[in-house]
Design a protein around this motif. Structure first.
Motif, PDB file in Angstrom:
ATOM      1  N   PHE A   1       0.834  -1.203   0.000  1.00  0.00           N
ATOM      2  CA  PHE A   1       0.000   0.000   0.000  1.00  0.00           C
ATOM      3  C   PHE A   1       0.873   1.258   0.000  1.00  0.00           C
ATOM      4  O   PHE A   1       0.584   2.223  -0.708  1.00  0.00           O
ATOM      5  N   THR A   2       1.941   1.239   0.788  1.00  0.00           N
ATOM      6  CA  THR A   2       2.845   2.381   0.852  1.00  0.00           C
ATOM      7  C   THR A   2       3.472   2.649  -0.515  1.00  0.00           C
ATOM      8  O   THR A   2       3.572   3.804  -0.962  1.00  0.00           O
ATOM      9  N   GLU A   3       3.886   1.586  -1.199  1.00  0.00           N
ATOM     10  CA  GLU A   3       4.474   1.729  -2.529  1.00  0.00           C
ATOM     11  C   GLU A   3       3.453   2.295  -3.509  1.00  0.00           C
ATOM     12  O   GLU A   3       3.775   3.160  -4.327  1.00  0.00           O
ATOM     13  N   LYS A   4       2.225   1.810  -3.412  1.00  0.00           N
ATOM     14  CA  LYS A   4       1.174   2.300  -4.299  1.00  0.00           C
ATOM     15  C   LYS A   4       0.881   3.768  -4.029  1.00  0.00           C
ATOM     16  O   LYS A   4       0.699   4.563  -4.955  1.00  0.00           O
ATOM     17  N   LYS A   5       0.872   4.132  -2.764  1.00  0.00           N
ATOM     18  CA  LYS A   5       0.612   5.518  -2.363  1.00  0.00           C
ATOM     19  C   LYS A   5       1.708   6.440  -2.892  1.00  0.00           C
ATOM     20  O   LYS A   5       1.432   7.521  -3.414  1.00  0.00           O
ATOM     21  N   ASP A   6       2.957   6.001  -2.776  1.00  0.00           N
ATOM     22  CA  ASP A   6       4.078   6.799  -3.276  1.00  0.00           C
ATOM     23  C   ASP A   6       4.072   6.882  -4.800  1.00  0.00           C
ATOM     24  O   ASP A   6       4.349   7.937  -5.375  1.00  0.00           O
ATOM     25  N   ALA A   7       3.748   5.749  -5.437  1.00  0.00           N
ATOM     26  CA  ALA A   7       3.737   5.716  -6.904  1.00  0.00           C
ATOM     27  C   ALA A   7       2.579   6.507  -7.471  1.00  0.00           C
ATOM     28  O   ALA A   7       2.561   6.860  -8.648  1.00  0.00           O
ATOM     29  N   GLY A   8       1.580   6.798  -6.639  1.00  0.00           N
ATOM     30  CA  GLY A   8       0.387   7.496  -7.097  1.00  0.00           C
ATOM     31  C   GLY A   8       0.598   8.969  -7.404  1.00  0.00           C
ATOM     32  O   GLY A   8      -0.308   9.641  -7.870  1.00  0.00           O
ATOM     33  N   ARG A   9       1.780   9.477  -7.143  1.00  0.00           N
ATOM     34  CA  ARG A   9       2.050  10.874  -7.430  1.00  0.00           C
ATOM     35  C   ARG A   9       2.378  11.038  -8.917  1.00  0.00           C
ATOM     36  O   ARG A   9       3.534  11.075  -9.331  1.00  0.00           O
ATOM     37  N   VAL A  10       1.352  11.094  -9.707  1.00  0.00           N
ATOM     38  CA  VAL A  10       1.517  11.167 -11.156  1.00  0.00           C
ATOM     39  C   VAL A  10       2.012  12.555 -11.557  1.00  0.00           C
ATOM     40  O   VAL A  10       1.485  13.575 -11.111  1.00  0.00           O
ATOM     41  N   THR A  11       3.025  12.599 -12.383  1.00  0.00           N
ATOM     42  CA  THR A  11       3.576  13.866 -12.856  1.00  0.00           C
ATOM     43  C   THR A  11       3.693  13.832 -14.375  1.00  0.00           C
ATOM     44  O   THR A  11       3.473  12.807 -15.012  1.00  0.00           O
ATOM     45  N   GLY A  12       4.061  14.953 -14.950  1.00  0.00           N
ATOM     46  CA  GLY A  12       4.287  15.007 -16.393  1.00  0.00           C
ATOM     47  C   GLY A  12       3.049  15.413 -17.166  1.00  0.00           C
ATOM     48  O   GLY A  12       1.965  15.611 -16.609  1.00  0.00           O
ATOM     49  N   ARG A  13       3.219  15.517 -18.494  1.00  0.00           N
ATOM     50  CA  ARG A  13       2.134  15.955 -19.358  1.00  0.00           C
ATOM     51  C   ARG A  13       2.008  15.033 -20.571  1.00  0.00           C
ATOM     52  O   ARG A  13       2.987  14.435 -21.007  1.00  0.00           O
ATOM     53  N   LEU A  14       0.803  14.958 -21.073  1.00  0.00           N
ATOM     54  CA  LEU A  14       0.519  14.153 -22.263  1.00  0.00           C
ATOM     55  C   LEU A  14       0.235  15.105 -23.420  1.00  0.00           C
ATOM     56  O   LEU A  14      -0.574  16.029 -23.295  1.00  0.00           O
TER      57      LEU A  14
END
Length: 233
Positions: free
Chosen positions: A116-129
């Motif tokens: 869950f901690t890894e998912k929470k950290d990975a959830g910080r989506v950045t960048g542009r499409l």
């Protein structure tokens, strides 16, 4: 720091949960209770990131507590730790993070919390499409994308503010996104897991994805949902 709450009407099981959580780094136990009713009142004042709860308890059940959390769009994930296996299907309809059967090895819960901690950290989506739409090159922040839908020859990109249409395929856009929270849930959909509210039954082979911040709906196959349950929820 991950904030955690635990609830179980069995004193020994509650003590076991407390020992496991207190021995983990970067995890803070801020709520300990022997009834879901107590937690119900507490988390409205002081929310936690993760709630570990039994299901069958006197008064309010853990299932009812998880339902309350979901209906009120609270940013609290739930892990069920229970001796009953019959709630599993309903639990994943509530989008719980995990479902652990008693008796369990402490490593099983530790791995779930770490995931869950890894998912929470990975959830910080950045960048542009960057997409081509009506002859223009449109820049869309990835964090604002809720889901992408392929219909006929066009792809619709649903964001928190508006929608965009492009002739680019899902395959092309999938390669441009390259973020762990974006999942190809179905041949016609890519979803952003950050906005998923729940999975509702639809057919024998698929579920409907309900999102926060959008009235639009996507589909997820039964096989992909199983993958998400094992790796994300």
């Amino acid at each position: 720091m991950l904030t955690v709450g635990i609830v179980d009407d069995n004193p020994r099981d509650l003590e076991k949960l407390e020992l496991i959580v207190n021995n983990m780094e970067n995890v803070e136990l801020i709520l300990k209770a022997n009834s879901a009713d107590e937690v119900y009142h507490s988390i409205q004042k002081t929310p936690v990131d993760l709630l570990i709860t039994d299901i069958e308890m006197p008064g309010m059940s853990g299932y009812q507590l998880a339902d309350f959390i979901q209906l009120n769009n609270m940013k609290t994930a739930v892990i069920f730790v229970t001796a009953k296996s019959g709630y599993a299907v309903h639990a994943f309809e509530l989008n719980v993070h995990d479902y652990i059967l008693k008796p369990f090895n402490p490593d099983r819960l530790i791995q779930s919390i770490d995931r869950f901690t890894e998912k929470k950290d990975a959830g910080r989506v950045t960048g542009r499409l960057f997409i081509r739409s009506d002859g223009d090159l449109v820049v869309v922040p990835k964090a604002e994308i809720i889901f992408l839908e392929r219909t006929g020859r066009t792809t619709t990109i649903h964001t928190i503010n508006e929608t965009y249409e492009t002739y680019q395929s899902l395959g092309e856009l999938e390669g441009d996104i390259r973020e762990s929270m974006f999942i190809r849930s179905h041949r016609s959909f890519i979803i952003n897991l950050q906005y998923v509210k729940r999975f509702a039954s639809y057919s024998k082979k698929s579920f409907v994805v309900i999102f926060e911040g959008s009235s639009g709906k996507a589909l997820v196959t039964k096989e992909k949902l199983k993958y998400l349950q094992e790796n994300y929820f």
